[in-house]
Design an enzyme around this catalytic site. Structure first.
Site, PDB file in Angstrom:
ATOM      1  N   ARG A 114       0.832  -1.198   0.000  1.00  0.00           N
ATOM      2  CA  ARG A 114       0.000   0.000   0.000  1.00  0.00           C
ATOM      3  C   ARG A 114       0.872   1.256   0.000  1.00  0.00           C
ATOM      4  O   ARG A 114       2.017   1.232   0.426  1.00  0.00           O
ATOM      5  CB  ARG A 114      -0.895   0.027   1.234  1.00  0.00           C
ATOM      6  CG  ARG A 114      -2.010  -0.997   1.238  1.00  0.00           C
ATOM      7  CD  ARG A 114      -2.844  -0.909   2.514  1.00  0.00           C
ATOM      8  NE  ARG A 114      -2.037  -1.139   3.713  1.00  0.00           N
ATOM      9  CZ  ARG A 114      -1.589  -0.182   4.507  1.00  0.00           C
ATOM     10  NH1 ARG A 114      -1.862   1.087   4.252  1.00  0.00           N
ATOM     11  NH2 ARG A 114      -0.873  -0.481   5.575  1.00  0.00           N
ATOM     12  N   LYS A 140      -8.198  -2.692   1.523  1.00  0.00           N
ATOM     13  CA  LYS A 140      -8.122  -1.732   2.623  1.00  0.00           C
ATOM     14  C   LYS A 140      -8.991  -0.507   2.386  1.00  0.00           C
ATOM     15  O   LYS A 140      -9.405   0.156   3.348  1.00  0.00           O
ATOM     16  CB  LYS A 140      -6.667  -1.332   2.873  1.00  0.00           C
ATOM     17  CG  LYS A 140      -5.820  -2.461   3.458  1.00  0.00           C
ATOM     18  CD  LYS A 140      -6.423  -3.035   4.739  1.00  0.00           C
ATOM     19  CE  LYS A 140      -5.511  -4.066   5.390  1.00  0.00           C
ATOM     20  NZ  LYS A 140      -6.169  -4.750   6.535  1.00  0.00           N
ATOM     21  N   HIS A 189      -9.766  -4.278  13.338  1.00  0.00           N
ATOM     22  CA  HIS A 189      -8.673  -4.868  12.562  1.00  0.00           C
ATOM     23  C   HIS A 189      -8.125  -6.022  13.396  1.00  0.00           C
ATOM     24  O   HIS A 189      -7.215  -5.842  14.214  1.00  0.00           O
ATOM     25  CB  HIS A 189      -7.604  -3.808  12.298  1.00  0.00           C
ATOM     26  CG  HIS A 189      -6.572  -4.227  11.313  1.00  0.00           C
ATOM     27  ND1 HIS A 189      -5.294  -3.726  11.288  1.00  0.00           N
ATOM     28  CD2 HIS A 189      -6.620  -5.128  10.295  1.00  0.00           C
ATOM     29  CE1 HIS A 189      -4.615  -4.272  10.312  1.00  0.00           C
ATOM     30  NE2 HIS A 189      -5.402  -5.139   9.699  1.00  0.00           N
ATOM     31  N   SER A 220       1.794  -6.186  12.762  1.00  0.00           N
ATOM     32  CA  SER A 220       2.648  -7.137  12.053  1.00  0.00           C
ATOM     33  C   SER A 220       3.786  -7.615  12.953  1.00  0.00           C
ATOM     34  O   SER A 220       4.439  -6.820  13.630  1.00  0.00           O
ATOM     35  CB  SER A 220       3.226  -6.463  10.807  1.00  0.00           C
ATOM     36  OG  SER A 220       4.067  -7.339  10.113  1.00  0.00           O
ATOM     37  N   LYS A 241      -0.398 -12.592  15.298  1.00  0.00           N
ATOM     38  CA  LYS A 241      -1.865 -12.615  15.189  1.00  0.00           C
ATOM     39  C   LYS A 241      -2.357 -13.791  14.352  1.00  0.00           C
ATOM     40  O   LYS A 241      -3.238 -14.539  14.777  1.00  0.00           O
ATOM     41  CB  LYS A 241      -2.349 -11.289  14.596  1.00  0.00           C
ATOM     42  CG  LYS A 241      -3.848 -11.214  14.340  1.00  0.00           C
ATOM     43  CD  LYS A 241      -4.296  -9.789  14.062  1.00  0.00           C
ATOM     44  CE  LYS A 241      -3.734  -9.241  12.773  1.00  0.00           C
ATOM     45  NZ  LYS A 241      -4.478  -9.673  11.574  1.00  0.00           N
ATOM     46  N   THR A 242      -1.776 -13.956  13.165  1.00  0.00           N
ATOM     47  CA  THR A 242      -2.213 -15.037  12.278  1.00  0.00           C
ATOM     48  C   THR A 242      -1.869 -16.400  12.872  1.00  0.00           C
ATOM     49  O   THR A 242      -2.684 -17.325  12.889  1.00  0.00           O
ATOM     50  CB  THR A 242      -1.566 -14.883  10.887  1.00  0.00           C
ATOM     51  OG1 THR A 242      -1.954 -13.629  10.335  1.00  0.00           O
ATOM     52  CG2 THR A 242      -2.015 -15.998   9.957  1.00  0.00           C
ATOM     53  N   ASP A 289      -8.732 -10.991   9.526  1.00  0.00           N
ATOM     54  CA  ASP A 289      -8.232  -9.613   9.428  1.00  0.00           C
ATOM     55  C   ASP A 289      -9.233  -8.513   9.782  1.00  0.00           C
ATOM     56  O   ASP A 289      -8.862  -7.554  10.428  1.00  0.00           O
ATOM     57  CB  ASP A 289      -7.705  -9.372   8.011  1.00  0.00           C
ATOM     58  CG  ASP A 289      -6.777  -8.172   7.919  1.00  0.00           C
ATOM     59  OD1 ASP A 289      -5.955  -8.001   8.823  1.00  0.00           O
ATOM     60  OD2 ASP A 289      -6.877  -7.425   6.946  1.00  0.00           O
ATOM     61  N   ARG A 313       2.337 -12.247  -0.980  1.00  0.00           N
ATOM     62  CA  ARG A 313       0.994 -12.500  -0.446  1.00  0.00           C
ATOM     63  C   ARG A 313       0.288 -13.634  -1.165  1.00  0.00           C
ATOM     64  O   ARG A 313       0.566 -13.930  -2.330  1.00  0.00           O
ATOM     65  CB  ARG A 313       0.133 -11.247  -0.598  1.00  0.00           C
ATOM     66  CG  ARG A 313       0.586 -10.054   0.236  1.00  0.00           C
ATOM     67  CD  ARG A 313       0.018 -10.107   1.619  1.00  0.00           C
ATOM     68  NE  ARG A 313       0.397  -8.951   2.417  1.00  0.00           N
ATOM     69  CZ  ARG A 313      -0.157  -8.649   3.584  1.00  0.00           C
ATOM     70  NH1 ARG A 313      -1.118  -9.413   4.071  1.00  0.00           N
ATOM     71  NH2 ARG A 313       0.250  -7.602   4.269  1.00  0.00           N
TER      72      ARG A 313
END
Length: 535
Positions: free
Chosen positions: A55, A196, A216, A234, A238-239, A253, A318
């Site tokens: 982004r 986003k 988020h 990041s 979390k994942t 997400d 990704r």
């Protein structure tokens, strides 16, 4: 004929060829036919996003008009754009698309039907349309017959703005018009801009107009139907920590929380691929198959096998895939009001407890802070951590002031008696460079203990610097590491580092102090609050 009239109505008068709601196989075949991608050994489609592999927050704009002038939190991430400049640029983008093949995908956001947001995505590339297919929710064939979009995304990566003429910073841009309900994206093929942008739209509509908290975060459900929510920037895990094979995934997400449920905004996952392996992330690894879109990856030399360690293009490689590619995903992507919320932080100072329970005031304070710390680098002798704060764990995507989201969170915590836990996945026994990273097995044990209600009757002590409540015991975790100060050989140095971090929290919070309640202010570090009173 109806489709042609619709395109003319939105300004696309004579596109070369129009591909309307192609299936995944058709979009993949079209990409290969255009020589815009290749099939990896796993069956996934691999494409490059070109100049932009992430982004571009400095090039994101919101149209400043009667609707947004007094409601949007203007500043670092929300740059104003004049309505008349938007109108001119819109005309130039639609004229550009009128001379291209275009791919149209009708999708929607929000798994809970009463908040459903119908979206028409018009792109130049078939693989961008595949991304929209994978990341958003897809109407049924019957619904497509009467589909009426509320929001329109025009993604034109081959259109480069003229900054002087178009009033943009440079040739790429993402512009959200809340009044016209249009998102313009140009000069960048990075598909995450679409994802986003819609998240930003929902972050405005739901809290501002529906009194629904947008988040988020990732979320999952246990066998008894209990919902857990995971916030984290990041690198905090979390994942990894929300991907639990004993629990069902709601989403990884973006979610909403209303009076009755937590619900996914999306229909897919946009997972980072760097360092991916079957051993470390079996669910994600298995999801990368036919139908998945891989972005900016490279292959083992002379093969069609993806080299997930190769970051020669970007570290931000990704994989975009439908959520049903995750074996234990729940459908529809909705869960009950959460029993437990986890704030994940990777504290490289080594001073935060590996697990602590937060009061409502502390939860609101840490939510607004959105803290983690990153190591300064890998060069010899450079070991000082760098603090990172991102309000509500997603500052770049907040069109409203963070206090709006924090107050909504606080009300929901009180109304539903939800437990909030701060989990440090970072260092213990010293800062980065001297201490050790807290073992993932210990962190998993702590989260499991919470989810199995094993800390419900535990004894807690209060940390003297941050005021955090630390359990004295936790199954599967050595008791001596639960109080971080006890893990430092030189406890005087611990006090010094803890005060440094407490001061950083206070400095960051100055931006929000004037609009914060006393309850939130009291949720900050004890030491800093004492200093403030003395001054």
């Amino acid at each position: 004929m109806e489709h042609i009239e619709h395109l003319k109505n939105i300004g696309i008068v004579s596109a070369k060829e129009v591909f309307w709601n192609l299936s995944e196989p058709q979009l993949i075949s079209q990409t290969l036919r255009n020589d815009e991608g290749i099939i990896a050994r796993s069956g996934a489609l691999a494409c490059d996003t070109g100049e932009f592999t992430g982004r571009s927050p400095k090039d994101k704009y919101i149209v400043n008009d009667e609707k947004t002038a007094d409601s949007v939190w203007w500043g670092e991430f929300n740059h104003p754009f004049l309505p008349e400049d938007f109108a001119k640029l819109y005309e130039r983008v639609t004229d550009h698309l009128s001379h291209k093949d275009i791919y149209i995908k009708d999708v929607y956001a929000c798994a809970k039907s009463q908040y459903r947001l119908n979206i028409r995505v018009i792109t130049e590339n078939p693989w961008q349309s595949l991304f929209a297919n994978n990341l958003f929710l897809n109407p049924s064939e019957k619904e497509l017959g009467t589909f009426d979009h509320e929001w329109l995304i025009l993604a034109a990566p081959e259109f480069n703005a003229d900054p002087k003429m178009d009033k943009t910073r440079q040739h790429n841009f993402t512009i959200i018009n809340f009044t016209k309900k249009v998102i313009l994206i140009g000069g960048s093929a990075y598909t995450g801009e679409m994802k986003k942008a819609i998240f930003t739209v929902l972050n405005y509509i739901l809290p501002h107009e529906k009194n629904v908290l947008s988040m988020h975060c990732s979320a999952n459900i246990g066998t008894e139907g209990d919902t857990a929510v995971f916030f984290g920037l990041s690198g905090t895990g979390k994942t990894t920590l929300s991907a639990d094979q004993s629990r069902k995934l709601i989403g990884d997400d973006e979610h909403g929380w209303d009076d009755d449920h937590v619900f996914n905004f999306e229909g897919g996952c946009y997972a980072k691929c760097y360092g991916l392996s079957r051993e470390k992330e079996p669910q994600i690894f298995s999801a990368i198959r036919y139908g998945t879109l891989l972005e900016n990856v490279r292959f083992l030399e002379g093969t069609d096998v993806v080299d997930y360690e190769n970051v020669s293009v970007t570290e931000n490689t990704r994989a975009a895939y439908p959520i049903e590619f995750i074996e234990n995903a729940v459908h529809p992507s909705i869960g009950r009001i959460p029993n437990n919320i986890f704030f994940l932080t990777c504290d490289a100072f080594g001073v935060l407890p590996p697990i602590s329970k937060l009061t409502v005031g502390q939860a609101m304070y840490h939510f607004i802070s959105g803290y983690t710390a990153k190591v300064a680098g890998t060069e010899a002798g450079i070991t000082e951590p760098q603090t990172t704060f991102s309000a509500c764990f997603g500052r770049p995507f907040l069109p409203l002031h963070p206090m709006k989201y924090a107050e909504l969170l606080g009300k929901k915590l009180k109304d539903n008696k939800v437990n909030v836990w701060l989990i440090n996945t970072g260092w213990s026994g010293g800062a980065y460079g001297t201490g050790e990273r807290i073992k993932l097995a210990y962190t998993r044990s702590m989260i499991t203990a919470v989810l199995e209600n094993k800390l419900e009757n535990a004894d807690f002590i209060r940390d003297a610097v941050f005021g955090l409540h630390m359990p004295l015991q936790c199954d599967g975790v050595p008791s001596e590491i639960l109080n971080p100060k006890n893990t430092w050989t030189d406890q005087r140095k611990y006090d010094e580092k803890a005060l440094v971090l407490a001061t950083r929290f206070a400095e960051n919070f100055k931006d929000f102090e004037s609009s914060a309640s006393q309850e939130i202010i009291n949720g900050g570090p004890i030491v800093q609050n004492k200093l403030n009173k003395e001054q």
